[in-house]
Design an enzyme around this catalytic site. Structure first.
Site, short mmCIF file in Angstrom:
data_model
loop_
_atom_site.label_atom_id
_atom_site.label_comp_id
_atom_site.label_asym_id
_atom_site.label_seq_id
_atom_site.Cartn_x
_atom_site.Cartn_y
_atom_site.Cartn_z
N HIS A 52 21.09 51.43 51.58
CA HIS A 52 20.57 52.92 50.95
C HIS A 52 21.48 53.23 50.00
O HIS A 52 22.64 52.70 49.82
CB HIS A 52 20.60 53.83 52.43
CG HIS A 52 19.38 53.69 53.31
ND1 HIS A 52 19.30 54.51 54.27
CD2 HIS A 52 18.59 52.75 53.29
CE1 HIS A 52 18.23 54.03 55.02
NE2 HIS A 52 17.64 52.94 54.27
N GLU A 104 23.42 55.67 49.54
CA GLU A 104 24.80 55.94 50.13
C GLU A 104 25.80 55.01 50.48
O GLU A 104 26.86 54.74 49.98
CB GLU A 104 24.87 56.99 51.19
CG GLU A 104 23.87 58.19 50.92
CD GLU A 104 22.45 58.00 51.47
OE1 GLU A 104 22.02 57.13 51.02
OE2 GLU A 104 22.25 58.95 52.12
N CYS A 131 20.52 59.60 55.83
CA CYS A 131 19.56 59.57 57.12
C CYS A 131 20.53 59.46 58.20
O CYS A 131 21.96 59.20 58.27
CB CYS A 131 19.04 58.29 56.88
SG CYS A 131 19.95 56.63 56.82
N CYS A 155 23.20 56.37 57.29
CA CYS A 155 24.19 56.72 56.18
C CYS A 155 25.24 58.00 56.53
O CYS A 155 26.31 57.79 56.30
CB CYS A 155 23.48 57.04 54.89
SG CYS A 155 22.68 55.50 54.32
ZN LIG Z 1 20.53 56.06 54.69
#
Ligand SMILES: [Zn+2]
Length: 142
Positions: A44, A46, A70, A79
């Site tokens: 993702h 991040e 998330c 994350c």
């Molecule tokens: Zn994430």
């Protein structure tokens, strides 16, 4: 945050069906990492940004991310937990809260409980105009 939004746009179309998120990490006034959501199962935004500063000694970093990190473990680890554990990240600017029922404020709670300073709403209109159409708003099967 507008630079993070530019990163968001780079995520398309590979990131789908995940939302195209962009993330910047700032040290003093300098950008030290720029990330965006990779193809499903890969980083993702991040995690992509954190990966770029792996092993580097920093303090008091600021993270700018277009969508709430998330809080749930899907195809990749959460994350919010990765950011919470990273002592170098001091303050986080989140543009919009993730309406996904699996997240919806829980990512922010994880960050706050970890002692991070969390700011929400920066450039929300600009980010929402781009991101809103890609957000999950109903419970979906993993
Ligand atoms: Zn994430």
């Amino acid at each position: 945050m507008l630079a993070a939004l530019a990163q968001s746009r780079k995520a398309l179309p590979e990131c789908l069906p995940n939302p195209p998120v962009g993330c910047l990490i700032i040290n003093a006034q300098e950008i030290v990492a720029e990330g965006y959501t990779q193809a499903p199962g890969k980083h993702h935004a991040e995690a992509d940004a954190l990966n770029q500063i792996q092993g580097k000694a920093f303090n008091f970093l600021k993270m700018y991310v277009t969508l709430e990190p998330c809080s749930f473990h899907g195809r990749t680890p959460a994350c919010a937990l990765a950011i919470a554990k990273d002592r170098r990240i001091h303050e986080i600017y989140v543009s919009i809260i993730d309406p996904d029922p699996r997240n919806n404020g829980q990512g922010l709670d994880i960050l706050k409980k970890a002692g991070k300073i969390v700011n929400v709403g920066l450039c929300a209109n600009e980010v929402n105009a781009f991101l809103n159409q890609y957000l999950n708003k109903v419970m979906v099967e993993q």
